[in-house]
Write a protein that holds these residues in place. Structure first.
Motif, PDB file in Angstrom:
ATOM      1  N   GLY A 189       0.818  -1.213   0.000  1.00 26.11           N
ATOM      2  CA  GLY A 189       0.000   0.000   0.000  1.00 26.11           C
ATOM      3  C   GLY A 189       0.853   1.263   0.000  1.00 26.11           C
ATOM      4  O   GLY A 189       0.570   2.225  -0.723  1.00 26.11           O
ATOM      5  N   ALA A 190       1.923   1.285   0.801  1.00 26.28           N
ATOM      6  CA  ALA A 190       2.811   2.450   0.850  1.00 26.28           C
ATOM      7  C   ALA A 190       3.508   2.659  -0.499  1.00 26.28           C
ATOM      8  O   ALA A 190       3.624   3.792  -0.977  1.00 26.28           O
ATOM      9  CB  ALA A 190       3.830   2.287   1.964  1.00 26.28           C
ATOM     10  N   PHE A 191       3.965   1.569  -1.117  1.00 22.37           N
ATOM     11  CA  PHE A 191       4.637   1.675  -2.414  1.00 22.37           C
ATOM     12  C   PHE A 191       3.706   2.277  -3.459  1.00 22.37           C
ATOM     13  O   PHE A 191       4.043   3.257  -4.124  1.00 22.37           O
ATOM     14  CB  PHE A 191       5.140   0.301  -2.871  1.00 22.37           C
ATOM     15  CG  PHE A 191       5.678   0.322  -4.272  1.00 22.37           C
ATOM     16  CD1 PHE A 191       6.931   0.847  -4.531  1.00 22.37           C
ATOM     17  CD2 PHE A 191       4.923  -0.160  -5.329  1.00 22.37           C
ATOM     18  CE1 PHE A 191       7.418   0.889  -5.830  1.00 22.37           C
ATOM     19  CE2 PHE A 191       5.397  -0.125  -6.633  1.00 22.37           C
ATOM     20  CZ  PHE A 191       6.657   0.403  -6.887  1.00 22.37           C
ATOM     21  N   TRP A 192       2.509   1.694  -3.607  1.00 18.60           N
ATOM     22  CA  TRP A 192       1.598   2.201  -4.638  1.00 18.60           C
ATOM     23  C   TRP A 192       1.053   3.577  -4.295  1.00 18.60           C
ATOM     24  O   TRP A 192       0.809   4.393  -5.190  1.00 18.60           O
ATOM     25  CB  TRP A 192       0.472   1.201  -4.908  1.00 18.60           C
ATOM     26  CG  TRP A 192       0.978   0.045  -5.710  1.00 18.60           C
ATOM     27  CD1 TRP A 192       1.181  -1.226  -5.285  1.00 18.60           C
ATOM     28  CD2 TRP A 192       1.416   0.105  -7.072  1.00 18.60           C
ATOM     29  NE1 TRP A 192       1.708  -1.977  -6.312  1.00 18.60           N
ATOM     30  CE2 TRP A 192       1.861  -1.186  -7.422  1.00 18.60           C
ATOM     31  CE3 TRP A 192       1.481   1.109  -8.023  1.00 18.60           C
ATOM     32  CZ2 TRP A 192       2.355  -1.490  -8.682  1.00 18.60           C
ATOM     33  CZ3 TRP A 192       1.961   0.806  -9.298  1.00 18.60           C
ATOM     34  CH2 TRP A 192       2.386  -0.481  -9.602  1.00 18.60           C
ATOM     35  N   GLY A 193       0.891   3.866  -3.013  1.00 16.94           N
ATOM     36  CA  GLY A 193       0.490   5.217  -2.621  1.00 16.94           C
ATOM     37  C   GLY A 193       1.538   6.239  -3.014  1.00 16.94           C
ATOM     38  O   GLY A 193       1.217   7.325  -3.507  1.00 16.94           O
ATOM     39  N   ALA A 194       2.815   5.896  -2.817  1.00 14.70           N
ATOM     40  CA  ALA A 194       3.903   6.798  -3.200  1.00 14.70           C
ATOM     41  C   ALA A 194       3.943   6.999  -4.715  1.00 14.70           C
ATOM     42  O   ALA A 194       4.122   8.122  -5.202  1.00 14.70           O
ATOM     43  CB  ALA A 194       5.238   6.253  -2.698  1.00 14.70           C
ATOM     44  N   VAL A 195       3.767   5.918  -5.451  1.00 13.74           N
ATOM     45  CA  VAL A 195       3.765   6.006  -6.921  1.00 13.74           C
ATOM     46  C   VAL A 195       2.638   6.926  -7.390  1.00 13.74           C
ATOM     47  O   VAL A 195       2.856   7.834  -8.201  1.00 13.74           O
ATOM     48  CB  VAL A 195       3.637   4.604  -7.560  1.00 13.74           C
ATOM     49  CG1 VAL A 195       3.337   4.706  -9.048  1.00 13.74           C
ATOM     50  CG2 VAL A 195       4.904   3.796  -7.320  1.00 13.74           C
ATOM     51  N   PHE A 196       1.436   6.695  -6.878  1.00 15.72           N
ATOM     52  CA  PHE A 196       0.297   7.510  -7.321  1.00 15.72           C
ATOM     53  C   PHE A 196       0.401   8.956  -6.811  1.00 15.72           C
ATOM     54  O   PHE A 196       0.015   9.890  -7.515  1.00 15.72           O
ATOM     55  CB  PHE A 196      -1.024   6.876  -6.893  1.00 15.72           C
ATOM     56  CG  PHE A 196      -1.381   5.666  -7.702  1.00 15.72           C
ATOM     57  CD1 PHE A 196      -1.538   5.754  -9.080  1.00 15.72           C
ATOM     58  CD2 PHE A 196      -1.547   4.434  -7.094  1.00 15.72           C
ATOM     59  CE1 PHE A 196      -1.858   4.641  -9.834  1.00 15.72           C
ATOM     60  CE2 PHE A 196      -1.869   3.313  -7.844  1.00 15.72           C
ATOM     61  CZ  PHE A 196      -2.024   3.410  -9.220  1.00 15.72           C
ATOM     62  N   GLY A 197       0.926   9.161  -5.614  1.00 19.85           N
ATOM     63  CA  GLY A 197       1.121  10.520  -5.108  1.00 19.85           C
ATOM     64  C   GLY A 197       2.115  11.299  -5.957  1.00 19.85           C
ATOM     65  O   GLY A 197       1.887  12.464  -6.298  1.00 19.85           O
ATOM     66  N   PHE A 198       3.232  10.651  -6.296  1.00 21.78           N
ATOM     67  CA  PHE A 198       4.240  11.272  -7.158  1.00 21.78           C
ATOM     68  C   PHE A 198       3.655  11.583  -8.531  1.00 21.78           C
ATOM     69  O   PHE A 198       3.804  12.688  -9.052  1.00 21.78           O
ATOM     70  CB  PHE A 198       5.456  10.351  -7.290  1.00 21.78           C
ATOM     71  CG  PHE A 198       6.523  10.897  -8.188  1.00 21.78           C
ATOM     72  CD1 PHE A 198       7.490  11.742  -7.683  1.00 21.78           C
ATOM     73  CD2 PHE A 198       6.550  10.572  -9.539  1.00 21.78           C
ATOM     74  CE1 PHE A 198       8.481  12.259  -8.513  1.00 21.78           C
ATOM     75  CE2 PHE A 198       7.526  11.084 -10.378  1.00 21.78           C
ATOM     76  CZ  PHE A 198       8.500  11.929  -9.861  1.00 21.78           C
ATOM     77  N   ALA A 199       2.968  10.606  -9.112  1.00 29.19           N
ATOM     78  CA  ALA A 199       2.414  10.782 -10.458  1.00 29.19           C
ATOM     79  C   ALA A 199       1.352  11.882 -10.480  1.00 29.19           C
ATOM     80  O   ALA A 199       1.312  12.687 -11.425  1.00 29.19           O
ATOM     81  CB  ALA A 199       1.823   9.468 -10.954  1.00 29.19           C
ATOM     82  N   ALA A 200       0.514  11.914  -9.478  1.00 28.85           N
ATOM     83  CA  ALA A 200      -0.530  12.950  -9.443  1.00 28.85           C
ATOM     84  C   ALA A 200       0.086  14.344  -9.376  1.00 28.85           C
ATOM     85  O   ALA A 200      -0.379  15.272 -10.049  1.00 28.85           O
ATOM     86  CB  ALA A 200      -1.452  12.713  -8.244  1.00 28.85           C
ATOM     87  N   HIS A 201       1.133  14.505  -8.585  1.00 31.16           N
ATOM     88  CA  HIS A 201       1.775  15.825  -8.499  1.00 31.16           C
ATOM     89  C   HIS A 201       2.543  16.135  -9.783  1.00 31.16           C
ATOM     90  O   HIS A 201       2.519  17.271 -10.264  1.00 31.16           O
ATOM     91  CB  HIS A 201       2.718  15.879  -7.289  1.00 31.16           C
ATOM     92  CG  HIS A 201       3.370  17.213  -7.126  1.00 31.16           C
ATOM     93  ND1 HIS A 201       2.668  18.328  -6.732  1.00 31.16           N
ATOM     94  CD2 HIS A 201       4.632  17.620  -7.326  1.00 31.16           C
ATOM     95  CE1 HIS A 201       3.483  19.359  -6.700  1.00 31.16           C
ATOM     96  NE2 HIS A 201       4.680  18.952  -7.054  1.00 31.16           N
ATOM     97  N   TRP A 202       3.191  15.168 -10.347  1.00 33.02           N
ATOM     98  CA  TRP A 202       3.980  15.363 -11.558  1.00 33.02           C
ATOM     99  C   TRP A 202       3.101  15.804 -12.727  1.00 33.02           C
ATOM    100  O   TRP A 202       3.507  16.629 -13.539  1.00 33.02           O
ATOM    101  CB  TRP A 202       4.717  14.074 -11.896  1.00 33.02           C
ATOM    102  CG  TRP A 202       5.537  14.165 -13.139  1.00 33.02           C
ATOM    103  CD1 TRP A 202       6.713  14.824 -13.308  1.00 33.02           C
ATOM    104  CD2 TRP A 202       5.226  13.564 -14.396  1.00 33.02           C
ATOM    105  NE1 TRP A 202       7.160  14.683 -14.583  1.00 33.02           N
ATOM    106  CE2 TRP A 202       6.250  13.913 -15.283  1.00 33.02           C
ATOM    107  CE3 TRP A 202       4.179  12.779 -14.849  1.00 33.02           C
ATOM    108  CZ2 TRP A 202       6.267  13.498 -16.599  1.00 33.02           C
ATOM    109  CZ3 TRP A 202       4.202  12.360 -16.172  1.00 33.02           C
ATOM    110  CH2 TRP A 202       5.236  12.722 -17.026  1.00 33.02           C
ATOM    111  N   THR A 203       1.868  15.270 -12.804  1.00 31.08           N
ATOM    112  CA  THR A 203       0.991  15.610 -13.924  1.00 31.08           C
ATOM    113  C   THR A 203       0.487  17.053 -13.867  1.00 31.08           C
ATOM    114  O   THR A 203       0.038  17.566 -14.881  1.00 31.08           O
ATOM    115  CB  THR A 203      -0.227  14.669 -13.989  1.00 31.08           C
ATOM    116  OG1 THR A 203      -0.948  14.762 -12.767  1.00 31.08           O
ATOM    117  CG2 THR A 203       0.193  13.240 -14.252  1.00 31.08           C
TER     118      THR A 203
END
Length: 157
Positions: free
Chosen positions: A107-121
């Motif tokens: 959960g932490a891994f995928w949360g970090a991936v989606f958090g990073f991607a959401a901000h990057w977009t």
């Protein structure tokens, strides 16, 4: 202590309610009603009405990709723990602890991936974090007409 902006006593605002007092902030209106409650006044006949409602956005800091990933990881970890607890209902012993830990990490891994991607977009269009609240310009304390005369003594204090 902030004084009431205006304090008309028993001014008729509707056929059933009277304006007891107006305040610039909610805490003052709440204090008045709390004082009335402490004295045994039937506060179920009192209303606090916010007038001139607006949104206020308090900026809490700069948002970077790393902070977005960290925030996403925290949220994902909580979600992972929830899923781990649900799957843990079907396991026992050491397997339960491993299920919980594995779910937290995933959960932490995928949360970090989606958090990073959401901000990057966003491409830098919103590089800050904030908290949005509602606020009124004025808070009116109203009391049912039948209780107006008894309630007026609380404004005079």
């Amino acid at each position: 202590m902030t004084e009431p902006a205006t304090a008309p006593v028993a001014t008729q605002t509707t056929s059933r309610s009277s304006l007891l007092a107006s305040f610039a902030d909610y805490a003052e209106a709440q204090r008045l009603v709390d004082r009335m409650s402490d004295d045994g006044f039937p506060v179920e006949h009192v209303r606090i009405i916010g007038d001139g409602v607006r949104t206020v956005e308090q900026v809490t800091g700069r948002m970077t990709r790393a902070k977005a990933a960290l925030s996403g990881a925290a949220g994902g970890a909580w979600f992972g723990v929830l899923i781990g607890l649900l799957f843990g209902l079907f396991t026992s012993g050491v397997a339960w602890a491993w299920m919980l830990l594995l779910s937290l990490v995933i959960g932490a891994f995928w949360g970090a991936v989606f958090g990073f991607a959401a901000h990057w977009t966003t491409r830098g269009k919103r590089d800050f974090s904030s908290v949005m609240t509602l606020e009124a310009r004025r808070y009116d304390v109203l009391v049912d007409g039948a209780h107006a005369s008894r309630a007026s003594k609380y404004v005079l204090r």
